[in-house]
Design a protein around this motif. Structure first.
Motif, PDB file in Angstrom:
ATOM      1  N   LEU A  96      -5.327  10.237  -1.127  1.00  0.00           N
ATOM      2  CA  LEU A  96      -5.941  10.580   0.157  1.00  0.00           C
ATOM      3  C   LEU A  96      -6.650   9.373   0.781  1.00  0.00           C
ATOM      4  O   LEU A  96      -6.454   9.062   1.958  1.00  0.00           O
ATOM      5  CB  LEU A  96      -6.911  11.747  -0.023  1.00  0.00           C
ATOM      6  CG  LEU A  96      -7.599  12.250   1.234  1.00  0.00           C
ATOM      7  CD1 LEU A  96      -6.573  12.830   2.205  1.00  0.00           C
ATOM      8  CD2 LEU A  96      -8.632  13.298   0.875  1.00  0.00           C
ATOM      9  N   VAL A  97      -7.450   8.696  -0.025  1.00  0.00           N
ATOM     10  CA  VAL A  97      -8.174   7.524   0.481  1.00  0.00           C
ATOM     11  C   VAL A  97      -7.203   6.436   0.928  1.00  0.00           C
ATOM     12  O   VAL A  97      -7.343   5.863   2.009  1.00  0.00           O
ATOM     13  CB  VAL A  97      -9.149   6.985  -0.594  1.00  0.00           C
ATOM     14  CG1 VAL A  97      -9.699   5.625  -0.210  1.00  0.00           C
ATOM     15  CG2 VAL A  97     -10.279   7.974  -0.834  1.00  0.00           C
ATOM     16  N   LEU A  98      -6.204   6.154   0.112  1.00  0.00           N
ATOM     17  CA  LEU A  98      -5.242   5.107   0.446  1.00  0.00           C
ATOM     18  C   LEU A  98      -4.420   5.473   1.683  1.00  0.00           C
ATOM     19  O   LEU A  98      -4.152   4.619   2.534  1.00  0.00           O
ATOM     20  CB  LEU A  98      -4.333   4.819  -0.742  1.00  0.00           C
ATOM     21  CG  LEU A  98      -3.509   3.539  -0.678  1.00  0.00           C
ATOM     22  CD1 LEU A  98      -4.390   2.324  -0.421  1.00  0.00           C
ATOM     23  CD2 LEU A  98      -2.743   3.334  -1.962  1.00  0.00           C
ATOM     24  N   LEU A  99      -4.030   6.732   1.817  1.00  0.00           N
ATOM     25  CA  LEU A  99      -3.292   7.159   3.006  1.00  0.00           C
ATOM     26  C   LEU A  99      -4.123   6.990   4.266  1.00  0.00           C
ATOM     27  O   LEU A  99      -3.615   6.561   5.303  1.00  0.00           O
ATOM     28  CB  LEU A  99      -2.829   8.609   2.861  1.00  0.00           C
ATOM     29  CG  LEU A  99      -1.586   8.834   2.025  1.00  0.00           C
ATOM     30  CD1 LEU A  99      -1.315  10.328   1.861  1.00  0.00           C
ATOM     31  CD2 LEU A  99      -0.377   8.144   2.630  1.00  0.00           C
ATOM     32  N   ILE A 100      -5.406   7.312   4.197  1.00  0.00           N
ATOM     33  CA  ILE A 100      -6.289   7.135   5.351  1.00  0.00           C
ATOM     34  C   ILE A 100      -6.370   5.653   5.719  1.00  0.00           C
ATOM     35  O   ILE A 100      -6.263   5.288   6.901  1.00  0.00           O
ATOM     36  CB  ILE A 100      -7.682   7.729   5.074  1.00  0.00           C
ATOM     37  CG1 ILE A 100      -7.598   9.259   5.027  1.00  0.00           C
ATOM     38  CG2 ILE A 100      -8.698   7.282   6.120  1.00  0.00           C
ATOM     39  CD1 ILE A 100      -8.849   9.946   4.532  1.00  0.00           C
TER      40      ILE A 100
ATOM     41  N   SER B 157       0.832  -1.212   0.000  1.00  0.00           N
ATOM     42  CA  SER B 157       0.000   0.000   0.000  1.00  0.00           C
ATOM     43  C   SER B 157       0.862   1.256   0.000  1.00  0.00           C
ATOM     44  O   SER B 157       0.544   2.239  -0.668  1.00  0.00           O
ATOM     45  CB  SER B 157      -0.926   0.014   1.218  1.00  0.00           C
ATOM     46  OG  SER B 157      -1.791  -1.084   1.187  1.00  0.00           O
ATOM     47  N   GLY B 158       1.965   1.227   0.744  1.00  0.00           N
ATOM     48  CA  GLY B 158       2.885   2.360   0.769  1.00  0.00           C
ATOM     49  C   GLY B 158       3.521   2.599  -0.593  1.00  0.00           C
ATOM     50  O   GLY B 158       3.698   3.750  -1.021  1.00  0.00           O
ATOM     51  N   ALA B 159       3.858   1.512  -1.299  1.00  0.00           N
ATOM     52  CA  ALA B 159       4.428   1.644  -2.641  1.00  0.00           C
ATOM     53  C   ALA B 159       3.413   2.264  -3.599  1.00  0.00           C
ATOM     54  O   ALA B 159       3.767   3.121  -4.423  1.00  0.00           O
ATOM     55  CB  ALA B 159       4.888   0.274  -3.154  1.00  0.00           C
TER      56      ALA B 159
END
Length: 175
Positions: free
Chosen positions: A55-59, A20-22
């Protein structure tokens, strides 16, 4: 049957967070390119898409990072009930009774394979879910609830989780 508790698999969770970070990093690079940082040309549609997705993925990544501190069982199965915290819907739903289960299926949804538990008697569970989650879970035509459980962060794979759910469900009929 004895109660079984399934806990978070740190390795699986770490791999998922790394992946997910990648993706976040890739979306950030696309965002920088879209705003014109590299070529001086602003591109509106890619900016909106990459910014929103980022934004969604960071949350979601932050929520998963915070949930790493939770050392409690992610799924509990026993003779009387089942309980899970592997999806937002399952977490909000809480404890379900085997007596209300109508079917258990294994279904691929996106990049994950989920155990889908179909429950009759939805009025018994109505107050547990927010209106948004209720709309996701309630099948009006069949008057059933469908609750999803994921094996993506626990010690077993999806087919093993499915077999565990089915064995506990069938065991309730023998009592």
């Amino acid at each position: 049957m004895n109660e079984i508790s399934l806990y978070r698999n740190k390795r699986k969770t770490t791999q998922m967070l790394f992946f997910s970070g990648a993706i976040c990093l890739l979306l950030f690079i696309v965002l920088l390119y879209s705003i014109g940082l590299f070529d001086g040309v602003f591109k509106a549609k890619p900016t909106v898409f990459s910014g929103g997705a980022l934004l969604v993925l960071l949350i979601l990544v932050l929520i998963n990072l915070l949930s790493l501190r939770d050392k409690s069982a992610q799924i509990i199965l026993n003779d009387a009930f089942f309980l899970g915290k592997t999806t937002p819907l399952a977490k909000a739903f809480g404890q379900g009774d085997w007596a209300d289960v109508k079917a258990i299926d294994l279904q691929k949804v996106g990049g994950d394979t989920l155990v889908i538990v179909t429950l009759g008697n939805p009025n018994k569970y109505k107050g547990r879910l927010s209106s948004l989650l209720w709309k996701m879970a309630y099948q009006e035509s069949a008057d059933e609830l469908t609750i999803m459980y994921s094996a993506s962060t626990i010690d077993v794979d999806a087919s093993e989780l499915y077999n565990l759910f089915v064995s506990y469900w069938k065991a309730k009929d023998s009592h």
